[in-house]
Design a protein around this motif. Sequence first.
Motif, PDB file in Angstrom:
ATOM      1  N   GLU A   1       0.814  -1.219   0.000  1.00 20.75           N
ATOM      2  CA  GLU A   1       0.000   0.000   0.000  1.00 20.75           C
ATOM      3  C   GLU A   1       0.849   1.271   0.000  1.00 20.75           C
ATOM      4  OE1 GLU A   1      -3.124   0.133   2.872  1.00 20.75           O
ATOM      5  OE2 GLU A   1      -3.878  -1.849   2.318  1.00 20.75           O
ATOM      6  N   LYS A   2       2.114   1.159   0.352  1.00 19.57           N
ATOM      7  CA  LYS A   2       2.990   2.330   0.415  1.00 19.57           C
ATOM      8  C   LYS A   2       3.912   2.433  -0.801  1.00 19.57           C
ATOM      9  CE  LYS A   2       2.906   2.240   5.427  1.00 19.57           C
ATOM     10  NZ  LYS A   2       3.600   1.942   6.639  1.00 19.57           N
ATOM     11  N   ILE A   3       3.848   1.466  -1.689  1.00 25.48           N
ATOM     12  CA  ILE A   3       4.709   1.458  -2.871  1.00 25.48           C
ATOM     13  C   ILE A   3       4.031   2.240  -3.993  1.00 25.48           C
ATOM     14  CG2 ILE A   3       5.826   0.014  -4.610  1.00 25.48           C
ATOM     15  CD1 ILE A   3       5.959  -2.193  -2.468  1.00 25.48           C
ATOM     16  N   ASP A   4       4.825   3.054  -4.679  1.00 23.52           N
ATOM     17  CA  ASP A   4       4.269   3.871  -5.764  1.00 23.52           C
ATOM     18  C   ASP A   4       5.331   4.044  -6.857  1.00 23.52           C
ATOM     19  OD1 ASP A   4       2.409   5.378  -7.129  1.00 23.52           O
ATOM     20  OD2 ASP A   4       2.780   7.213  -5.993  1.00 23.52           O
ATOM     21  N   VAL A   5       4.860   4.328  -8.050  1.00 24.47           N
ATOM     22  CA  VAL A   5       5.746   4.642  -9.171  1.00 24.47           C
ATOM     23  C   VAL A   5       5.292   5.992  -9.716  1.00 24.47           C
ATOM     24  CG1 VAL A   5       6.562   3.930 -11.444  1.00 24.47           C
ATOM     25  CG2 VAL A   5       5.983   2.197  -9.741  1.00 24.47           C
ATOM     26  N   ASP A   6       6.237   6.967  -9.766  1.00 24.68           N
ATOM     27  CA  ASP A   6       5.854   8.297 -10.260  1.00 24.68           C
ATOM     28  C   ASP A   6       5.899   8.336 -11.790  1.00 24.68           C
ATOM     29  OD1 ASP A   6       8.514   8.699 -11.034  1.00 24.68           O
ATOM     30  OD2 ASP A   6       8.992   9.961  -9.305  1.00 24.68           O
ATOM     31  N   ASP A   7       5.566   9.488 -12.362  1.00 22.55           N
ATOM     32  CA  ASP A   7       5.496   9.646 -13.812  1.00 22.55           C
ATOM     33  C   ASP A   7       6.840   9.401 -14.505  1.00 22.55           C
ATOM     34  OD1 ASP A   7       2.814  10.210 -13.646  1.00 22.55           O
ATOM     35  OD2 ASP A   7       3.107  12.386 -13.604  1.00 22.55           O
TER      36      ASP A   7
ATOM     37  N   ILE B   1      10.452   4.375  -8.471  1.00 22.75           N
ATOM     38  CA  ILE B   1       9.698   3.625  -7.461  1.00 22.75           C
ATOM     39  C   ILE B   1      10.013   4.179  -6.079  1.00 22.75           C
ATOM     40  CG2 ILE B   1       9.320   1.358  -6.409  1.00 22.75           C
ATOM     41  CD1 ILE B   1      10.216   0.121  -9.089  1.00 22.75           C
ATOM     42  N   SER B   2       8.978   4.386  -5.291  1.00 20.88           N
ATOM     43  CA  SER B   2       9.175   4.828  -3.908  1.00 20.88           C
ATOM     44  C   SER B   2       8.384   3.919  -2.967  1.00 20.88           C
ATOM     45  CB  SER B   2       8.706   6.286  -3.744  1.00 20.88           C
ATOM     46  OG  SER B   2       7.317   6.373  -4.020  1.00 20.88           O
ATOM     47  N   GLY B   3       8.763   3.950  -1.681  1.00 24.51           N
ATOM     48  CA  GLY B   3       8.023   3.210  -0.666  1.00 24.51           C
ATOM     49  C   GLY B   3       8.414   1.763  -0.493  1.00 24.51           C
TER      50      GLY B   3
END
Length: 194
Positions: free
Chosen positions: A180-186, A190-192
């Motif tokens: 739920e805390k992992i994200d990929v920006d534009d 990858i973060s989190g």
Amino acid sequence: MSNIKNIYGLPCVVAVNRFPTDTDAEVTQVIESCAKLGVKAVLGDFWAKGGAGAVDLAGEVVRLCESEKPDFRFSYVLDMPLEKKIEAVVQKVYGGAGISILPAAQKQIARLTELGFGDLPVCIAKTQYSFSDDPSKLGAPEGFTVTVKEVKVSAGAGFVVVLTGDIMTMPGLPKVPAAEKIDVDDAGVISGLF
């Protein structure tokens, strides 16, 4: 150090599993609080490094075993009936009064015994919040009864799984998945992850 003994009269060691969100002050407070109680606390990095992060803890356990020469004994013998093994763990390890086996679980125990799995050790799946099977009874309550809802065999692993309370059998899952805390920006960064 290790003046505190467990219910078997053996010395204890506290494993401090460091997480990325733990501050140095928090870790120091836990270790110092344990020391005031006469218990050695060993800091590890099990969460991040797995077994490699537990080498110091393993060394302390080995040291205690070699220095104390405890009169080690199992909570039950393998040729006991499954019901008696479950009861032995609840009483001798968890500090409970006994067990209550639901009718469906009684049939499963009878069937597993008939199939030749009665001499296997038991692995009890229950809430991680309590020695009981009730997550609202935090820690180490006394005099409780554990309800056995289901019993199944893990033949490859070589043990019988005893399910109690509302429990999922996937180990070690947090209340909020890390995903739920992992994200990929534009930009594709990858973060989190940690």
